[in-house]
Design a protein around this motif. Sequence first.
Motif, short mmCIF file in Angstrom:
data_model
loop_
_atom_site.label_atom_id
_atom_site.label_comp_id
_atom_site.label_asym_id
_atom_site.label_seq_id
_atom_site.Cartn_x
_atom_site.Cartn_y
_atom_site.Cartn_z
N SER A 70 26.89 43.47 22.14
CA SER A 70 26.34 44.70 21.57
C SER A 70 27.48 45.71 21.61
O SER A 70 28.56 45.38 22.11
N PRO A 71 27.31 46.92 21.13
CA PRO A 71 28.43 47.87 21.15
C PRO A 71 29.09 48.07 22.51
O PRO A 71 30.29 48.33 22.56
N VAL A 72 28.34 47.93 23.60
CA VAL A 72 28.98 48.14 24.90
C VAL A 72 28.71 47.03 25.90
O VAL A 72 29.43 46.89 26.89
N ALA A 73 27.69 46.22 25.68
CA ALA A 73 27.30 45.23 26.68
C ALA A 73 28.15 43.98 26.60
O ALA A 73 28.38 43.45 25.51
N PRO A 74 28.60 43.46 27.74
CA PRO A 74 29.38 42.23 27.73
C PRO A 74 28.51 41.03 27.40
O PRO A 74 27.31 41.01 27.70
N MET A 75 29.12 40.02 26.81
CA MET A 75 28.38 38.82 26.44
C MET A 75 28.19 37.90 27.63
O MET A 75 27.15 37.26 27.77
N TYR A 76 29.19 37.80 28.49
CA TYR A 76 29.16 36.85 29.58
C TYR A 76 29.01 37.55 30.92
O TYR A 76 29.64 38.57 31.18
N ASP A 77 28.20 36.94 31.76
CA ASP A 77 27.94 37.52 33.08
C ASP A 77 29.06 37.22 34.07
O ASP A 77 29.24 37.94 35.04
N VAL A 78 29.78 36.12 33.82
CA VAL A 78 30.85 35.75 34.73
C VAL A 78 32.15 36.35 34.22
O VAL A 78 32.56 36.11 33.08
N TRP A 79 32.80 37.13 35.06
CA TRP A 79 34.01 37.83 34.69
C TRP A 79 35.24 37.11 35.23
O TRP A 79 35.16 36.33 36.18
N GLY A 80 36.37 37.38 34.61
CA GLY A 80 37.63 36.88 35.14
C GLY A 80 37.99 37.64 36.42
O GLY A 80 37.23 38.48 36.90
N GLN A 81 39.17 37.33 36.93
CA GLN A 81 39.60 37.98 38.17
C GLN A 81 40.06 39.41 37.93
O GLN A 81 40.16 40.21 38.86
N GLY A 82 40.30 39.75 36.69
CA GLY A 82 40.78 41.08 36.36
C GLY A 82 42.25 41.25 36.72
O GLY A 82 42.88 40.38 37.34
N THR A 83 42.80 42.36 36.31
CA THR A 83 44.18 42.69 36.67
C THR A 83 44.20 44.14 37.17
O THR A 83 43.71 45.04 36.51
N GLN A 84 44.76 44.32 38.35
CA GLN A 84 44.77 45.63 38.98
C GLN A 84 45.88 46.49 38.38
O GLN A 84 47.04 46.06 38.31
N VAL A 85 45.52 47.69 37.97
CA VAL A 85 46.50 48.68 37.54
C VAL A 85 46.40 49.85 38.50
O VAL A 85 45.33 50.45 38.64
N THR A 86 47.49 50.15 39.15
CA THR A 86 47.55 51.27 40.08
C THR A 86 48.60 52.25 39.58
O THR A 86 49.77 51.89 39.42
N VAL A 87 48.17 53.47 39.31
CA VAL A 87 49.06 54.50 38.78
C VAL A 87 49.40 55.46 39.92
O VAL A 87 48.54 56.21 40.38
#
Length: 120
Positions: A101-118
């Motif tokens: 949908s315009p904002v809702a994710p399709m999959y419930d299982v997410w990747g590990q992500g990538t940390q961005v620290t500024v």
Amino acid sequence: QVQFVESGGGLVQPGGSPRLSCEASTNVFSIYTMGWYRQAPGKQRELVARISSGGGSTNYADSVKGRFIISRDNAKNTVYLQMNSLKPEDTAVYYCNALRSPVAPMYDVWGQGTQVTVSS
């Protein structure tokens, strides 16, 4: 179940310009609208950018508009997020997902992500 593998984050100085990548394990990547989300400590995950299946349409959260650019390479099953003029408030774990949908994710299982620290 599609898997997403994000990369490209790290410790970045304010004003920096890293590029994040997300590769999807699917041979139907090109039909998906894709999005980049982020989750800062103590906050809910939010959608910051999305791109249509063909790449011709993009949308951004107000907080990143004019600074971030989302793009994709359907031949590589990869979506990118070029981050410019980073601010400390951009610090978060960044994830990608397909959108149902315009904002809702399709999959419930997410990747590990990538940390961005500024931080300086």
